[in-house]
Design an enzyme around this catalytic site. Structure first.
Site, PDB file in Angstrom:
ATOM      1  N   LYS A 150       0.860  -1.199   0.000  1.00  0.00           N
ATOM      2  CA  LYS A 150       0.000   0.000   0.000  1.00  0.00           C
ATOM      3  C   LYS A 150       0.890   1.241   0.000  1.00  0.00           C
ATOM      4  O   LYS A 150       1.911   1.274   0.712  1.00  0.00           O
ATOM      5  CB  LYS A 150      -0.891  -0.023   1.243  1.00  0.00           C
ATOM      6  CG  LYS A 150      -1.973   1.065   1.260  1.00  0.00           C
ATOM      7  CD  LYS A 150      -2.840   0.981   2.528  1.00  0.00           C
ATOM      8  CE  LYS A 150      -3.973   1.989   2.504  1.00  0.00           C
ATOM      9  NZ  LYS A 150      -4.817   1.933   3.719  1.00  0.00           N
ATOM     10  N   SER A 158      -9.870   2.163   2.789  1.00  0.00           N
ATOM     11  CA  SER A 158      -8.951   2.857   1.908  1.00  0.00           C
ATOM     12  C   SER A 158      -7.964   1.937   1.174  1.00  0.00           C
ATOM     13  O   SER A 158      -7.357   2.363   0.202  1.00  0.00           O
ATOM     14  CB  SER A 158      -8.150   3.862   2.724  1.00  0.00           C
ATOM     15  OG  SER A 158      -7.310   3.195   3.658  1.00  0.00           O
ATOM     16  N   SER A 164     -10.249   0.020   7.067  1.00  0.00           N
ATOM     17  CA  SER A 164      -9.634   0.129   5.743  1.00  0.00           C
ATOM     18  C   SER A 164      -8.949  -1.132   5.227  1.00  0.00           C
ATOM     19  O   SER A 164      -8.552  -1.174   4.073  1.00  0.00           O
ATOM     20  CB  SER A 164      -8.603   1.270   5.745  1.00  0.00           C
ATOM     21  OG  SER A 164      -9.253   2.505   5.659  1.00  0.00           O
TER      22      SER A 164
END
Ligand SMILES: [Mg+2]
Ligand SMILES: [Zn+2]
Lengths: 484, 95, 492
Positions: free
Chosen positions: C78, C158, C182
């Site tokens: 990420k 997210s 997330s």
């Protein structure tokens, strides 16, 4: 009461100080970067200090310990639980966009500092708190025509902010307070208190009022970094405020800057914008919890502090208040004195240290740490006076030589042959010679002009190169001339 | 409680985000919607409740006072929009 | 041989150990899959050369007898994790060109266990979002689409790029971060497993901060075993993070026998929220039935402050974010939009550099911390947080784990919820409470919606009891037998 006269009557100045004292530490409060003064730009900066993304603070144990020690030096409460908060504001020298400080729960609570003024008045100044916080970086404005240059070497250095009550009433009191704080942190070794390098600096809050009235509106003069500037800033600011009020004006609560070149304070427009620091507990850190046993261990290891030492010097050595105060003004001087006085005449030792030693240090701009004469050497010199090896007057000469060469007094006395002559036979021979050469003066003495004996003593001392024991000379002269 | 244009302007200023005048109403609307939502907390009785300081029930760990970091000014300023001689160069600060 | 990029971590680990293929071969297959999956926009930065170099080094290590827990396994990271020398953006314009001169602690651990980096994954800007519609680098597209629907669907957020890349079989697994859901919500939306460990398990050092008291890294994987393998490699004490917990990391894989006999599983009444779709409710009941069949006892429990969790979260998280994001000011790295003076530069940079949702949250956070409002909002929220934690602590006196749906719906189409911030926030209604309490939670894919979109069940466990979380997760996985795959519509 300490009043100053305005055009419309007397005024009282009210002063409170926020002193920032840099913790003497190797590394920063929340990072492992170094803290040395004067390093190359951004060379003592970790990614934490530069506010890089994802960087996190980890607290330096030593800095916590120094804050606690300093708190004890201020006779203050130590809070076993304190909290680090973020103080949020934008400034190019503040890389995180917030300063980690302690707002509602500081590590040290209420305490006090006793100051003594030149007229001997003793006054207790309240200390509201001491908290730990990060220093900011430094902006330089003279390197480029349109840009400021930022060096983050100071960013994250540990500061102890010591906040006083508004208890001071004159520039003298304020500087006595700062001087006392310096003494305390220097005794404790928690801060090196070099104001010229910024390791101790003061925010000075000044207001004025009519005697007996409530507090007036205060102005805060930021970052004043010398004793002299603190005094000048207060004098100037008080006059400025009095003039405004007497003109029918009102004081705006604001942050001001002291300009040492002009000796004035002026408004810091850039900081005027509404302050709203949005303090909240730093979620990257947990509350700071102190183990009571650890705190007591620190208390037990504290050195004797200036007030206690002074009282002891008066009681134990019979010194005057003034001398004791002079001697304890820094720990090295007090230690030096005690080494000299140990097992000797304490007052004589005091005279030698405060007059001869301090005089020479002052003249040469030296500190006690780099005195060429050690305490042991000075003690030996005093021993030679007491055991009558040399006279007090010769001792001064020996001291000069010790100062110049760093050698032991015994070696100097020996080498220069300065040993006092106490051998009465040798002295009698010189006396006989002087008597033989001055029959008229002998007659005058015998005729009742005893004052002239002093003249004979002088002659004998001169001929003996100052080494004759003056008391012995006197005794022999009397016996030979007056037959007593 | 709801935010008027002045408050939105003041908050934007504090946050150092420029907001065009013509966006103030929309932004105010969004913020009010969120504040209206969080105001449900008014119903909760929290008397005698300590605020949470950390979910991890542990105490703050201390590190030793040793220099372990720094000494790389070129890395510190390497991402800077403007730098000169290892300084960050920023718009002039007036004092 | 099947395509190597289709393997799970465990399968690839075993294949590498047997010498069936090399890490270079495995990595090359993934690089090809990453390229093929570009229509999903899951990556911000692909690092194929670096990946091959790391794979080669891994093969060499293996040849010399050194084998880490993640040896030779290619991952996506990420873009919230700082990676040394590799562009790191948090999906924000404001971090333009930022190449960190340091590596996050979690990725450092992964590399030292032998893992290979395929690149940096797209996400909601600064991890603020539940649909991956706030990235400066554009939306991430969910590989899943209902049959016959020509719209595109959100992957959740997210960690949307992580979820999409894992679901599309482009990476074997990915790192995610979870502040209010997330990891778990996008895992549910993409039909994969996502695990958020206990706060303090994974170091936050080097992860771009959103809300410090909530952020936790965790694995996003194809199955529960992979999550256990990868979390073991990611977790562990880090002296550089004051909130990292100094506690041994167990071998989570040993919990995967799926034996839940005698375990008490709590089902909280308050999670039965108004307007919850019937199919979510059905899935939840199904989960209860599966666990009961496996020998667990289902216990109704109460978490009375559940409905205050989202309002609490939307005070605490923006407040911390408003402060954490103050460092993005155009002075030391990233974007600078020069203005006529310092203040204009600050304001212009931050207005241009932050997207609308980030600006909203910064402003909410600034407001709730500002003078006169701190007590009413922030302090109050932190007190309610204590009550929410207490709810869980009480519940866990009677149960070993808690079962809930992961999200109140399956994935939705782009634009469906982006008009109203609060509607979007409601996506996290089931994940936020455990975040506020710092508890471990995981999402396990458990079934398909009527339109064929994946749905997940969430398992919550007491602090630092990830073993129980994995044990229950494995039992659910076994019972659900979820083997649906998205059609590879993106491969042309
Ligand atoms: Mg201050
Ligand atoms: Zn301060």
């Amino acid at each position: 009461m300490n009043l100053i006269e305005g055009a419309t009557g007397p005024w009282e100045i009210v002063i409170g100080l926020e002193v920032h004292a840099q913790v003497s530490s190797n590394a920063k409060l929340f990072s492992g970067a170094a803290t040395a003064f004067g390093a190359e730009p951004n060379s003592q900066v970790s990614f934490v200090d530069a506010g890089m993304p994802g960087m996190l603070p980890v607290i330096n144990a030593w800095c916590v310990e120094q804050a606690v020690r300093t708190g004890m030096g201020l006779n203050a409460e130590i809070n076993l639980r304190s909290v680090f908060d973020r103080k949020n504001y934008f400034y190019p020298d503040l890389p995180q966009g917030y300063q980690i400080s302690q707002y509602k729960q500081p590590v040290v609570g209420r305490g006090s500092v006793t100051i003594e003024l030149s007229d001997g008045t003793v006054k207790v100044i309240g200390v509201e708190r001491l908290h730990l916080e990060q220093d900011a970086g430094k902006s330089l404005h003279d390197q480029h025509p349109s840009m400021s240059y930022v060096d983050l070497n100071r960013s994250g250095v540990a500061l102890m902010e010591i906040v006083s009550d508004p208890d001071m009433r004159s520039a003298e009191e304020a500087s006595a307070y700062v001087e006392k704080l310096r003494q305390i942190v220097l005794y404790l070794g928690t801060c090196d208190a070099v104001m010229a390098e910024g390791s101790m600096r003061a925010d000075v809050n000044v207001s004025v009022r009519r005697p007996g009235e409530g507090f007036g509106t205060r102005c805060e003069i930021k970052n004043v970094n010398s004793m002299r500037f603190i005094r000048q800033a207060i004098e100037y600011e008080a006059r400025r405020q009095i003039a405004i009020i007497e003109d029918g004006g009102k004081i705006d609560q604001e942050t001001r800057l002291f300009d040492p070149n002009k000796g004035e304070t002026r408004s810091m427009r850039s900081k005027e914008e509404a302050h709203d620091y949005r303090y909240f507990p730093d979620p990257d850190l947990l509350p700071l919890e102190l183990d009571p046993a650890w705190v007591e261990g620190i208390r037990a290891s504290l050195p004797e502090l200036p007030d206690a030492k002074k009282a002891r010097f008066v009681a134990e050595y019979g010194l005057s208040d003034y001398d004791a105060r002079t001697l304890v003004s820094d720990r090295a001087s007090a230690d030096y004195y005690e080494a000299v006085a140990k097992g000797r005449d304490a007052k004589l030792a005091c005279n030698w240290v405060t007059t001869d030693l301090f005089g020479h240090l002052n003249k040469d701009g030296k500190t006690i740490g780099d005195s060429p004469v050690s305490a042991a050497q000075l003690g030996q010199l005093i021993d030679r006076i007491v055991d009558r090896t040399i006279s007090g007057r010769l001792a001064k000469e020996v001291f000069e030589l010790m100062w110049e060469t760093g050698r032991d007094p015994d070696a100097i006395i020996e080498e220069k042959g300065l040993k006092q002559v106490t051998d009465t036979g040798a002295i009698a021979a010189v006396v006989d010679r002087v008597i033989a050469e001055n029959p008229d003066k002998v007659a005058e003495v015998q005729g009742g002009k005893e004052k002239l004996l002093g003249w004979f003593t002088g002659q004998v001392m001169k001929l003996s190169g100052g080494k004759a024991n003056p008391q012995a000379v006197n005794d022999i002269l009397r016996a030979k001339i007056l037959g007593g | 409680m709801s935010l008027d244009r002045d408050t939105v302007r003041r908050v934007a200023k504090l946050a150092r985000i420029s907001v065009n005048e013509d966006r103030l109403d929309d932004l105010g609307h969004d913020l009010n919607r969120i504040l209206g939502f969080v105001e449900h907390l008014d119903e909760v009785d929290v008397s005698g409740v300590q605020p949470m300081t950390s979910v991890a029930s542990q105490t703050l760990r201390w590190r030793e006072d040793r220099v372990t970091d720094g000494g790389y000014p070129e890395k510190v300023t390497g991402n800077a929009p403007a730098a000169d001689h290892d300084f960050f160069a920023v718009p002039r600060v007036v004092e | 041989m099947t395509d190597l990029n289709e393997l799970t971590l465990a399968q690839a680990r075993d294949g590498l150990a047997r010498g069936d293929f090399t890490s270079v071969e495995l990595t090359a297959a993934c690089i090809a899959a990453v390229e093929a999956a570009r229509p999903l926009n899951a990556f911000i930065t692909e690092t194929p050369e670096k990946a091959l170099a790391m794979a080669k080094a891994s093969d060499e290590r293996r040849a010399s007898g050194t084998v880490g827990l993640m040896e030779g396994l290619p991952l996506g990271i990420k873009d919230l994790f700082c990676t040394e020398g590799v562009l790191t953006t948090a999906a924000s314009h404001i971090l333009d060109g930022f190449h960190p001169p340091y590596e996050s602690s979690v990725t450092t651990r992964l590399w030292s266990e032998g893992a290979v980096m395929l690149g940096k994954l797209n996400m909601d800007e600064f991890a603020m979002g539940s649909s991956n519609e706030t990235s400066y680098y554009g939306n991430v597209v969910n590989p899943w689409v209902p049959e016959g629907d020509n719209r595109r669907y959100v992957p959740g957020g997210s960690s949307g790029g992580s979820a999409a890349a894992v679901a599309a079989r482009a990476v074997l697994a990915a790192t995610g971060t979870d502040t209010g859901g997330s990891i778990r919500q996008p895992a549910a939306f993409a039909g994969i497993v996502g695990a958020k460990p206990t706060y303090g398990r994974c170091s936050r050092f080097g992860i771009v901060a959103f809300a410090s008291s909530l952020d936790q890294a965790g694995p996003m994987t194809r199955d529960v075993r992979d999550a256990a393998i990868m979390l073991r490699a990611m977790a562990g004490f880090d002296p550089k993070d004051s909130t990292s917990v100094d506690m041994a990391v167990p071998d989570f894989e040993t919990a995967l026998d799926g034996d839940v006999r005698g375990l008490k599983i709590g089902v909280p009444a308050e999670y039965r929220v108004d307007g919850m779709p019937a199919e979510i409710e059905r899935l939840w009941h199904q989960g209860e039935a599966w666990l009961k069949d496996a020998g667990a006892e289902i216990v109704p429990i109460s978490l009375p402050h559940t409905k205050y969790a989202l309002p609490t979260y939307y005070i605490v998280a923006p407040a911390e974010a408003s402060s954490n994001l103050a460092r993005y000011d155009g002075m030391r790295y990233g974007l600078r939009v020069p203005g006529k003076d310092l203040v204009e530069t600050y304001e212009g940079t931050r207005a241009a550099g932050f997207g609308a949702e980030v600006q909203r949250r910064i402003m909410i956070g600034t407001y709730v911390l500002s003078a006169g409002y701190y007590d009413a909002y922030y302090l109050k929220a932190q007190k309610v947080r204590t009550l929410i934690l207490r709810d869980f602590q009480q519940a866990f006196q009677g149960v070993d784990a808690i079962l809930t749906p992961t999200a109140p719906s399956a994935a939705f189409a782009f634009g469906e919820k982006s008009g109203d911030p609060v509607a979007m926030y409601l996506n996290d209604v089931f994940t936020v409470p455990a975040s506020l309490a710092g508890l471990p939670g995981m999402s396990v894919p458990a079934g398909l919606s009527a339109t064929g979109m994946p749905m997940g069940l969430q398992v919550l466990a007491p602090a630092f009891d990830e073993m129980t979380m994995f044990r229950v997760g494995a039992a659910l996985e076994r019972a659900a037998g979820f083997d649906a795959r998205p059609a590879k519509w993106w491969v042309s």
